[in-house]
Design a protein around this motif. Structure first.
Motif, short mmCIF file in Angstrom:
data_model
loop_
_atom_site.label_atom_id
_atom_site.label_comp_id
_atom_site.label_asym_id
_atom_site.label_seq_id
_atom_site.Cartn_x
_atom_site.Cartn_y
_atom_site.Cartn_z
N LEU A 83 0.83 -1.21 0.00
CA LEU A 83 0.00 0.00 0.00
C LEU A 83 0.87 1.25 0.00
N MET A 126 -0.97 4.30 0.65
CA MET A 126 -2.31 4.41 0.02
C MET A 126 -3.35 3.82 1.00
N SER A 127 -4.56 4.39 0.97
CA SER A 127 -5.58 3.88 1.88
C SER A 127 -6.30 2.69 1.25
N ASP A 163 -9.04 3.71 -0.98
CA ASP A 163 -8.75 4.29 -2.30
C ASP A 163 -9.35 3.39 -3.39
N ASN A 204 -8.24 2.70 -6.15
CA ASN A 204 -7.22 1.88 -6.82
C ASN A 204 -6.80 0.65 -6.01
N PHE A 205 -7.30 0.56 -4.79
CA PHE A 205 -6.99 -0.63 -4.00
C PHE A 205 -8.00 -1.71 -4.37
#
Ligand code: ADP
Ligand code: ZN
Ligand code: MG
Length: 486
Positions: A365, A368-369, A372, A374-375
């Motif tokens: 990650l 990144m959360s 998000d 995109n996760f």
């Protein structure tokens, strides 16, 4: 220690309402263009009338309930009169004699820190000092500001730091403010004195502390400084000091010999603020699970280590993801209908999920959360990944490859394993061939093994593992080596 440090905090927080406290201007303290969110009300023009922002009141009441305060059913706004260029009206609308919340507490490491009061007021404009003068940006003027005052119950810099951090976390859980100290959305002033007995000593107030770390440092510095003053037979001066971040010291700003007279009086343009029992109990029902209770529940339900729980409590989204993953296991285990085994498995799976989320997944990650867009690893896929590992169908080395692929492509773990041919080599004949190849090409290690060197066997297993690219079960390899070498 001869002197007992006594500390009380005054904390201002900008509330994240849509509009300002007494007008309909947009509430955005981070607006880069100066003087765009302004109107005659927040510019203090004569003849205008303020209107109370109900959302701001609600957010303060919410905070008060979360901090165990008594909520006033009858409170007042008052005028605090003083002149300063950031205050166009010449007074700030605040609360004085009758604040919204009183007599609460927040528990920090099993010690109750009393909260004297929490009240609602308005933010001042922002002054921008330049070489040839000072500019005023009124975007910030009139933003709802919540002030919280603690009892002088805190006894160290560390405890003050922990209080401020826990408060920030609670404000974020409640959704009342982003409470970011670097952005000035939460500002902490500390009052500190030393005493030897019951009677409180002369206090010093320290301002412009813009991080949790500086709260602790400034207090620790000030406690040493005041100790030296008293030890040398002098008296501590009642004053306001500032934190000099470059020199890492506090410096005197102004003495407080004369008390200010703000000539408070009830704001004539606003009605008394009357709240019904229904109103208060409706807000009480909207309070989410708070950090303190979450810590207890995570311990009871998932048996995690305190340090890991702390990460999940602080990173709320990661904690929620962990819980979604674990709830997938519940479904999986309920299917199996075996309670005895179920509980142990559940505990192991939760632990393993926590480990993988906090290490490998957090690494991928990289800030990144999990919220998000995109996760792309669904909780269901992550749970499947953990159970594949649990059933020892892949090794931890292969797991890294699978997880990376899941992270990049959003794929299902069993698909990744099939597509990349990462299935475990279970065919003993195939493995036996590999083992015998390794034996004939590593005669030195074989000799060592025969001479009783235990780690020679580990070396040989490692070679065979490398040959299968990590797809063999270590215990089967060990069995085969022992068989062929004896
Ligand atoms: P002031 O009149 O200077 O604003 P207050 O009584 O309103 O002082 O208290 C402001 C803050 O200072 C509160 O958080 C309070 O707990 C703290 N405080 C009050 N007296 C002391 C003291 N002697 N030492 C340390 N903190 C104190
Ligand atoms: Zn306005
Ligand atoms: Mg005061």
């Amino acid at each position: 220690m001869k002197y007992i440090p006594t500390i009380g905090l005054e904390i201002h927080t900008e509330l994240n309402t849509d509009s300002k406290m007494f007008c309909s201007c947009k509430n955005n303290s981070l607006e880069p263009r100066a003087n765009v969110n302004i109107c005659p009300v927040c510019m203090g023009h004569p003849g205008v009338l303020p209107v109370i922002n109900g959302e701001a009141v609600k957010k303060v009441v919410k905070t008060g309930i979360a901090l165990n305060c008594k909520i006033a059913k009858d409170s007042r706004f008052e005028r605090k009169n003083y002149f300063y260029p950031d205050l166009p009206k010449g007074y700030q609308i605040s609360q004085y004699a009758l604040p919204l919340c009183e007599n609460g507490f927040l528990e920090i490491n099993r010690r109750k820190i009393g909260i004297t009061r929490i009240h609602l007021e308005e933010e001042a404009a922002k002054l921008i000092h330049q070489k040839d003068g000072t500019l005023v940006d009124f975007n910030r003027a009139g933003i709802p500001l919540m002030e919280l005052v603690t009892e002088p119950d805190i006894t160290s810099g560390e405890e003050a730091h922990n209080f401020a951090r826990e408060l920030q976390l609670i404000l974020r859980y409640l959704g009342v403010s982003s409470a970011d100290m670097e952005k000035g959305q939460m500002r902490v002033e500390v009052n500190v004195s030393l005493r030897t007995g019951e009677k409180l000593g002369t206090k010093v107030e320290i301002k412009n502390l813009n991080s949790f770390r500086t709260i602790k440092k400034a207090l620790e510095y000030e406690i040493v400084r005041q100790t030296e003053v008293l030890e040398s037979g002098n008296k501590v001066i009642h004053e306001t000091r500032g934190w000099d971040d470059k020199k890492q010291i506090t410096v005197s700003q102004r003495s407080k010999e004369e008390a200010h007279d703000y000539r408070y009086f009830p704001e004539p343009d606003l009605p008394p603020l009357e709240l019904s029992d229904d109103y208060i109990s409706t807000i009480r029902c909207q309070i989410p699970e708070l950090p303190h209770n979450k810590r207890i529940r995570f311990k009871q339900e998932y048996f995690l280590k305190d340090e890991d729980i702390e990460i999940f409590v602080f990173n709320k989204d990661l904690g929620e993801y962990f819980e979604q993953v674990v709830s997938e296991f519940q479904v999986w285990l309920e299917d199996k209908n075996n309670k005895e085994v179920g509980e142990k498995e559940y505990k192991d799976l939760a632990q393993s999920a926590s480990n993988y989320i906090l290490t490998d997944l957090s690494g991928l990650l990289n800030g990144m959360s999990v919220e998000d867009k995109n996760f792309r690893i669904t909780a269901e896929n992550f749970a499947e990944f953990i159970s594949i590992l649990y059933k020892k169908e892949i090794t931890s080395k292969i797991a890294k490859i699978v997880l990376k692929e899941m992270f990049e492509k959003g794929s299902d773990p069993s698909d990744v394993i099939d597509e990349k041919g990462l299935n475990q080599v279970e065919n003993e004949q195939e493995l036996e061939q590999i083992v015998s190849d390794i034996i004939s090409s590593n005669l030195r290690a074989v000799d060592d093994y025969k001479n009783g060197k235990e780690n020679a066997l580990q070396f040989l297993i490692g070679q065979a593992m490398a040959k299968t690219k990590g797809r063999a079960k270590p215990d089967i390899l060990e069995k085969l080596f022992t068989k062929l070498l004896n």
